[in-house]
Design a protein around this motif. Structure first.
Motif, mmCIF file in Angstrom:
data_model
loop_
_atom_site.group_PDB
_atom_site.id
_atom_site.type_symbol
_atom_site.label_atom_id
_atom_site.label_comp_id
_atom_site.label_asym_id
_atom_site.label_seq_id
_atom_site.Cartn_x
_atom_site.Cartn_y
_atom_site.Cartn_z
ATOM 1 N N ILE A 61 50.773 16.836 2.428
ATOM 2 C CA ILE A 61 49.546 15.870 1.804
ATOM 3 C C ILE A 61 48.682 15.613 3.117
ATOM 4 O O ILE A 61 47.407 15.701 2.647
ATOM 5 C CB ILE A 61 50.225 14.548 1.512
ATOM 6 C CG1 ILE A 61 51.138 14.798 0.428
ATOM 7 C CG2 ILE A 61 49.389 13.452 1.440
ATOM 8 C CD1 ILE A 61 52.034 13.366 -0.069
ATOM 9 N N SER A 62 49.015 15.521 4.349
ATOM 10 C CA SER A 62 48.056 15.359 5.296
ATOM 11 C C SER A 62 47.070 16.547 5.579
ATOM 12 O O SER A 62 45.781 16.457 5.738
ATOM 13 C CB SER A 62 48.740 14.873 6.567
ATOM 14 O OG SER A 62 49.457 15.709 7.107
ATOM 15 N N SER A 63 47.817 17.933 5.551
ATOM 16 C CA SER A 63 46.904 19.042 5.642
ATOM 17 C C SER A 63 45.664 19.150 4.518
ATOM 18 O O SER A 63 44.708 19.604 4.898
ATOM 19 C CB SER A 63 47.929 20.043 5.496
ATOM 20 O OG SER A 63 48.712 20.140 6.557
ATOM 21 N N GLN A 64 46.221 18.706 3.265
ATOM 22 C CA GLN A 64 45.379 18.833 2.327
ATOM 23 C C GLN A 64 44.302 17.814 2.215
ATOM 24 O O GLN A 64 43.137 18.196 2.115
ATOM 25 C CB GLN A 64 46.075 18.392 0.849
ATOM 26 C CG GLN A 64 45.277 18.596 -0.376
ATOM 27 C CD GLN A 64 46.000 18.014 -1.654
ATOM 28 O OE1 GLN A 64 47.148 18.170 -1.475
ATOM 29 N NE2 GLN A 64 45.481 17.490 -2.411
ATOM 30 N N GLU A 88 39.566 18.633 3.584
ATOM 31 C CA GLU A 88 38.458 18.222 2.799
ATOM 32 C C GLU A 88 37.491 17.497 3.642
ATOM 33 O O GLU A 88 36.271 17.336 3.300
ATOM 34 C CB GLU A 88 38.755 17.360 1.729
ATOM 35 C CG GLU A 88 39.736 18.024 0.736
ATOM 36 C CD GLU A 88 39.590 16.841 -0.302
ATOM 37 O OE1 GLU A 88 39.068 16.147 -0.689
ATOM 38 O OE2 GLU A 88 40.811 17.265 -1.237
ATOM 39 N N ILE A 89 37.675 17.410 5.021
ATOM 40 C CA ILE A 89 36.939 16.793 5.954
ATOM 41 C C ILE A 89 36.174 17.930 6.745
ATOM 42 O O ILE A 89 36.915 18.812 7.499
ATOM 43 C CB ILE A 89 37.545 15.858 6.866
ATOM 44 C CG1 ILE A 89 38.126 14.496 5.930
ATOM 45 C CG2 ILE A 89 36.609 15.185 7.772
ATOM 46 C CD1 ILE A 89 37.330 13.722 5.268
ATOM 47 N N LYS A 90 34.862 17.886 7.245
ATOM 48 C CA LYS A 90 34.130 18.692 7.879
ATOM 49 C C LYS A 90 34.255 18.010 9.260
ATOM 50 O O LYS A 90 34.290 16.939 9.518
ATOM 51 C CB LYS A 90 32.934 18.966 7.598
ATOM 52 C CG LYS A 90 32.661 19.615 5.842
ATOM 53 C CD LYS A 90 32.982 20.878 5.648
ATOM 54 C CE LYS A 90 32.695 21.349 4.371
ATOM 55 N NZ LYS A 90 33.617 21.111 3.422
ATOM 56 N N LYS A 93 42.081 30.659 -5.341
ATOM 57 C CA LYS A 93 41.817 30.515 -4.024
ATOM 58 C C LYS A 93 40.451 29.508 -4.113
ATOM 59 O O LYS A 93 40.013 28.990 -2.886
ATOM 60 C CB LYS A 93 41.443 31.598 -3.079
ATOM 61 C CG LYS A 93 40.689 32.764 -3.492
ATOM 62 C CD LYS A 93 40.859 33.889 -2.686
ATOM 63 C CE LYS A 93 40.765 35.143 -3.601
ATOM 64 N NZ LYS A 93 41.669 36.302 -3.049
ATOM 65 N N ASN A 94 39.600 29.633 -4.959
ATOM 66 C CA ASN A 94 38.225 28.871 -4.832
ATOM 67 C C ASN A 94 38.381 27.250 -5.545
ATOM 68 O O ASN A 94 37.502 26.572 -5.453
ATOM 69 C CB ASN A 94 37.300 29.553 -6.040
ATOM 70 C CG ASN A 94 36.883 30.896 -5.456
ATOM 71 O OD1 ASN A 94 36.938 30.999 -4.309
ATOM 72 N ND2 ASN A 94 37.036 31.823 -6.434
ATOM 73 N N TYR A 95 39.728 27.007 -5.779
ATOM 74 C CA TYR A 95 39.704 25.665 -6.413
ATOM 75 C C TYR A 95 40.809 24.759 -5.540
ATOM 76 O O TYR A 95 41.593 23.928 -6.006
ATOM 77 C CB TYR A 95 40.526 25.898 -7.613
ATOM 78 C CG TYR A 95 39.466 26.359 -8.712
ATOM 79 C CD1 TYR A 95 38.617 25.604 -9.625
ATOM 80 C CD2 TYR A 95 39.232 27.667 -8.946
ATOM 81 C CE1 TYR A 95 37.694 25.920 -10.357
ATOM 82 C CE2 TYR A 95 38.205 28.109 -9.885
ATOM 83 C CZ TYR A 95 37.432 27.158 -10.476
ATOM 84 O OH TYR A 95 36.561 27.800 -11.281
ATOM 85 N N ILE A 96 41.021 25.182 -4.387
ATOM 86 C CA ILE A 96 41.622 24.242 -3.349
ATOM 87 C C ILE A 96 41.540 22.926 -3.381
ATOM 88 O O ILE A 96 40.163 22.587 -3.230
ATOM 89 C CB ILE A 96 41.689 24.894 -1.799
ATOM 90 C CG1 ILE A 96 42.126 26.379 -1.795
ATOM 91 C CG2 ILE A 96 42.628 24.052 -1.004
ATOM 92 C CD1 ILE A 96 43.366 26.790 -2.181
ATOM 93 N N GLY A 127 48.376 21.401 -12.280
ATOM 94 C CA GLY A 127 48.453 20.665 -10.754
ATOM 95 C C GLY A 127 47.331 20.839 -9.956
ATOM 96 O O GLY A 127 46.428 21.788 -10.340
ATOM 97 N N GLN A 128 47.602 20.184 -8.838
ATOM 98 C CA GLN A 128 46.582 20.347 -7.624
ATOM 99 C C GLN A 128 46.795 21.640 -7.016
ATOM 100 O O GLN A 128 47.975 21.868 -6.432
ATOM 101 C CB GLN A 128 46.649 18.928 -6.994
ATOM 102 C CG GLN A 128 45.468 18.816 -6.092
ATOM 103 C CD GLN A 128 45.375 17.709 -5.390
ATOM 104 O OE1 GLN A 128 46.103 17.031 -5.225
ATOM 105 N NE2 GLN A 128 44.053 17.274 -5.100
ATOM 106 N N VAL A 129 45.892 22.472 -6.839
ATOM 107 C CA VAL A 129 45.853 23.450 -6.095
ATOM 108 C C VAL A 129 45.792 23.314 -4.351
ATOM 109 O O VAL A 129 44.758 22.349 -3.942
ATOM 110 C CB VAL A 129 44.865 24.590 -6.475
ATOM 111 C CG1 VAL A 129 44.948 25.877 -5.417
ATOM 112 C CG2 VAL A 129 45.112 24.974 -7.682
ATOM 113 N N ILE A 130 46.860 23.735 -3.526
ATOM 114 C CA ILE A 130 46.762 23.390 -2.283
ATOM 115 C C ILE A 130 46.817 24.864 -1.568
ATOM 116 O O ILE A 130 46.971 25.720 -2.211
ATOM 117 C CB ILE A 130 47.687 22.542 -1.637
ATOM 118 C CG1 ILE A 130 49.250 23.199 -2.046
ATOM 119 C CG2 ILE A 130 47.735 21.058 -2.244
ATOM 120 C CD1 ILE A 130 50.351 22.396 -1.221
ATOM 121 N N ASP A 131 46.516 24.789 -0.211
ATOM 122 C CA ASP A 131 46.531 26.231 0.540
ATOM 123 C C ASP A 131 47.718 26.166 1.192
ATOM 124 O O ASP A 131 48.058 25.106 2.061
ATOM 125 C CB ASP A 131 45.332 26.383 1.364
ATOM 126 C CG ASP A 131 45.297 27.481 2.129
ATOM 127 O OD1 ASP A 131 44.986 28.489 1.927
ATOM 128 O OD2 ASP A 131 45.625 27.378 3.317
#
Length: 166
Positions: A10-13, A17-19, A84-87, A144-148
């Protein structure tokens, strides 16, 4: 270890999203408030279970949690090849399950091709692990939610409602 892995994923996801140098604003904070509340709820339940086990010398009972936020929400329908474009996004995707492997804490199913060439990995957890074993060779739709995960798209499946067998 399972709890640690869950928090790490969860934290990795969220961090993805933060630059660098980005200021976390109120919109970002409010977007993830449901996730924060869910994590606090789970921590409280787990702490209570551990305390009961320590003071009563009894095993911690299994706790069935609701599906993660957004997990069973149908999302935009996308092609398996474009995942891979929908992470970080919630999507619906359809494809054939080529292989299934039980690794103990979860069952992994590979869509689009067999491991290591899969286009999507499905990580079945909790009550959905038994369902995963029935999917090999079948075409399914997943929401579902796509994660990397190590450079490959993955969806965590925690509710049978996320899966529709074609």
């Amino acid at each position: 270890m399972e709890w640690l892995w869950e928090s790490y994923r969860i934290s990795s996801q969220l961090y993805a999203e933060i630059k660098p140098g980005q200021v976390i604003d109120e919109v970002y904070y409010q977007k993830y408030m449901p996730v924060i509340r869910q994590r606090i709820d789970r921590a409280g339940i787990r702490l209570a279970g551990e305390l009961n086990r320590l003071f009563n010398n009894e095993p911690v009972p299994a706790v069935k949690f609701a599906a993660p936020i957004q997990s069973a929400v149908p999302g935009e329908s996308v092609k398996l090849e474009n995942l891979k474009n929908y992470i970080g996004k919630t999507v619906s995707v359809q494809g054939k399950v080529y292989s299934v492997k039980d690794i103990g804490s979860m069952v992994l199913a590979n869509m689009g091709a067999a491991y290591p060439n899969q286009l999507l990995t499905l990580a079945f957890k909790g009550d959905t692990k038994a369902l995963a074993g029935t999917l090999e060779g079948k075409t399914v739709s997943i929401s579902g939610q796509v994660i990397d995960y190590k450079g490959k798209p993955e969806i965590i499946v925690t509710s049978a409602e996320q899966v529709k067998v074609q």
